[in-house]
Design a protein around this motif. Sequence first.
Motif, PDB file in Angstrom:
ATOM      1  N   ALA A 317     118.006  68.494 -39.371  1.00 15.01           N
ATOM      2  CA  ALA A 317     118.070  69.630 -40.290  1.00 15.01           C
ATOM      3  C   ALA A 317     116.792  69.767 -41.099  1.00 15.01           C
ATOM      4  N   ALA A 318     116.117  68.639 -41.349  1.00 20.21           N
ATOM      5  CA  ALA A 318     114.860  68.649 -42.101  1.00 20.21           C
ATOM      6  C   ALA A 318     113.662  68.991 -41.230  1.00 20.21           C
ATOM      7  N   GLY A 319     113.876  69.199 -39.930  1.00 17.25           N
ATOM      8  CA  GLY A 319     112.785  69.569 -39.044  1.00 17.25           C
ATOM      9  C   GLY A 319     112.009  68.406 -38.489  1.00 17.25           C
ATOM     10  N   LEU A 320     112.527  67.181 -38.644  1.00 15.84           N
ATOM     11  CA  LEU A 320     111.852  66.009 -38.091  1.00 15.84           C
ATOM     12  C   LEU A 320     112.209  65.834 -36.620  1.00 15.84           C
ATOM     13  N   PRO A 321     111.224  65.577 -35.737  1.00 15.79           N
ATOM     14  CA  PRO A 321     111.582  65.174 -34.383  1.00 15.79           C
ATOM     15  C   PRO A 321     112.250  63.808 -34.439  1.00 15.79           C
ATOM     16  N   VAL A 322     113.308  63.624 -33.681  1.00 18.40           N
ATOM     17  CA  VAL A 322     114.082  62.386 -33.692  1.00 18.40           C
ATOM     18  C   VAL A 322     113.810  61.615 -32.420  1.00 18.40           C
ATOM     19  N   VAL A 323     113.456  60.348 -32.568  1.00 15.96           N
ATOM     20  CA  VAL A 323     113.349  59.420 -31.441  1.00 15.96           C
ATOM     21  C   VAL A 323     114.511  58.452 -31.556  1.00 15.96           C
ATOM     22  N   THR A 324     115.366  58.422 -30.537  1.00 18.93           N
ATOM     23  CA  THR A 324     116.579  57.623 -30.632  1.00 18.93           C
ATOM     24  C   THR A 324     117.103  57.293 -29.237  1.00 18.93           C
ATOM     25  N   THR A 325     118.282  56.726 -29.210  1.00 19.34           N
ATOM     26  CA  THR A 325     118.986  56.369 -27.981  1.00 19.34           C
ATOM     27  C   THR A 325     120.119  57.363 -27.721  1.00 19.34           C
ATOM     28  N   ALA A 326     120.805  57.186 -26.603  1.00 22.57           N
ATOM     29  CA  ALA A 326     122.008  57.982 -26.359  1.00 22.57           C
ATOM     30  C   ALA A 326     123.052  57.723 -27.442  1.00 22.57           C
ATOM     31  N   GLN A 327     123.141  56.481 -27.921  1.00 23.68           N
ATOM     32  CA  GLN A 327     124.062  56.175 -29.010  1.00 23.68           C
ATOM     33  C   GLN A 327     123.683  56.935 -30.277  1.00 23.68           C
ATOM     34  N   GLY A 328     122.396  57.102 -30.534  1.00 21.95           N
ATOM     35  CA  GLY A 328     121.949  57.809 -31.735  1.00 21.95           C
ATOM     36  C   GLY A 328     122.323  59.272 -31.756  1.00 21.95           C
ATOM     37  N   VAL A 329     122.462  59.888 -30.577  1.00 20.03           N
ATOM     38  CA  VAL A 329     122.860  61.307 -30.521  1.00 20.03           C
ATOM     39  C   VAL A 329     124.266  61.455 -29.949  1.00 20.03           C
ATOM     40  N   SER A 330     125.063  60.381 -30.000  1.00 17.63           N
ATOM     41  CA  SER A 330     126.442  60.497 -29.523  1.00 17.63           C
ATOM     42  C   SER A 330     127.175  61.557 -30.324  1.00 17.63           C
ATOM     43  N   GLY A 331     127.942  62.365 -29.628  1.00 16.37           N
ATOM     44  CA  GLY A 331     128.696  63.419 -30.289  1.00 16.37           C
ATOM     45  C   GLY A 331     127.907  64.681 -30.555  1.00 16.37           C
ATOM     46  N   LEU A 332     126.632  64.728 -30.184  1.00 17.36           N
ATOM     47  CA  LEU A 332     125.804  65.909 -30.418  1.00 17.36           C
ATOM     48  C   LEU A 332     125.465  66.568 -29.084  1.00 17.36           C
ATOM     49  N   ALA A 333     125.504  67.892 -29.052  1.00 14.14           N
ATOM     50  CA  ALA A 333     125.209  68.643 -27.825  1.00 14.14           C
ATOM     51  C   ALA A 333     123.718  68.955 -27.773  1.00 14.14           C
TER      52      ALA A 333
END
Length: 403
Positions: A317-333
């Motif tokens: 929401a703050a406009g930051l690119p996110v570097v993460t795992t599949a677990q980090g974006v679990s539940g997000l489309a």
Amino acid sequence: MRILWVLPYLPWPTSSGGKTRQFHLLRSLAAAGHRITLLVQSKTPLDEATRQALQPLLEQLIVMPRRALRSPTTLLAVAASPLPMLASINGHAQALSQRFAELLEEQWDVVQIEHSYSFQPYEQALQLAAQPFVLTEHNVESALGGATYDRFPAWLKPLVRLDQWRYRRWERRVMSQAARVVAVTEADARVLSEIVGRPVPVVVNGVDAARYAQVSPAYASNRLLFIGNYEYPPNVDAVEWAMDEVMPSVWQARPDARITIAGYALPESWRQRWPDARIDWHGFVPDLTALQEQAAVFFAPLRQGGGSKLKVLEAMAAGLPVVTTAQGVSGLAVVAGIEYDGGEDAAALAAAVLRQLADPGAAERMGAAGRAYVARAHDWSVAASQLLAVYQAVNGSGRAVCE
């Protein structure tokens, strides 16, 4: 509607994802004119700042103390109760049970209970009053224990397996009594529906999208950011993995990269364990936007956990690119390479971090895509509308509950 909302922690300050969710849903429902009594069993006393934050949203705020974790009652319950450990820690509270029973003598449109582990003190009163209730599960608790249980010594593994079995049995018992079980992600809803034997609606985690839309990240700053509540073991694991296995590779290629690690209950020992001047350590930060505006990338190397991650949603929401795992974006489309970057091992995560640092323009475009996704699908107004739809279904009145 007249709502009795029951919590196992005070939802202020918003030092964890669960607290943030509770506070914003309460605020959204109160703004729509619903009348809420909040019953809290809290391990921390109610201070004036918390009272001032919550009282304007509520008709009544009732805070009952939770006994100390190492009290004889808790230790005996954990050792001897058929309940799982978390339910024992939060259960067997006679004064809380009595206060809840008194509240059920009043008329409520909805009784909302958060977390199956908090349920034991309320079970008997709910049954005696034949009171329908809504249960929200933020995670599939019986599947969540890896990050906690992995830290137990090997000789306790049989007890760990016993506690996991007890929690699976407890989930079935609690959920079978609820009028509706609510999940926070579609993946969790599928698992919970198998447990409860009926469809489970989703009330997503959300973000105050308008507030975070004002943030302007420093895409050329070479600074990473991670924020978490370190009472939650998956966040501890994320930092340890990042510092031991990911950041050395990042620094080999980009020695000028820096990382800020912030959040509630930050372990003091970390400063000595990783005494690198390129790491900035912060405790709890009430306003995340100042740190977000100094960062180029939000780095969330999460290997364990459940639900959807509010820290990731807030970063997007703050406009930051996110570097993460599949677990980090679990539940997000979201789609890798468009709304986020990442991988599943240390080498892939280091490569993703380096990609984002190398091209500030591309980082800004990814941040904009993430921001648009959150504004569309995860504003708190979306979550509040989903929750009100659940309440209307439980009421069965057919009337609108929110104008």
